[in-house]
Design a protein around this motif. Structure first.
Motif: not given
Length: 123
Positions: A104, A106-109
């Motif tokens: 991903s 996205s770091s949130k993933e």
């Protein structure tokens, strides 16, 4: 779970090269897509590059495409980021991260993170 430890950061002049490494614990390393992110002071953490579980697919942000190369050695539980033609704006703390199966941007993933390694590029 997987634990990640980065190494290889340092000070380099603009135009130079540096390779950072990320060593992972655990035999499940090959089950994780790996990503590199960076964070400069006062800035948000941003995606740099990622690699699939088997290492056959790689992904890059536009600002490093053609200069950086991500690779992994599943036998050594290690992922690398080769950085060439470095610029002062590449100065940041570089983090590796692991995510099960799929990459991903996205770091949130990403659930697992290393402690980061400082890369400083002087003009």
């Amino acid at each position: 779970q997987v634990q990640l430890v980065e190494s290889g950061g340092g000070l380099v002049q603009a135009g130079g090269s540096l390779r950072v490494s990320c060593a992972a614990s655990g035999r499940t390393f090959r089950a994780y897509a790996m990503g590199w992110f960076r964070q400069a002071p006062g800035e948000e953490r941003e995606f740099v590059a990622a690699i699939s579980t088997g290492g056959t697919s790689t992904y890059y942000s536009d600002f490093v495409k053609g200069r950086f190369a991500i690779s992994r050695d599943n036998a050594k539980y290690t992922v690398y980021l080769q950085m060439n033609s470095l610029k002062p704006e590449d100065t940041a703390v570089y983090y590796c991260a692991a995510r099960p199966t799929y990459y991903s941007r996205s770091s949130k993933e990403y659930a697992y993170w290393g402690q980061g390694t400082q890369v400083t590029v002087s003009a």
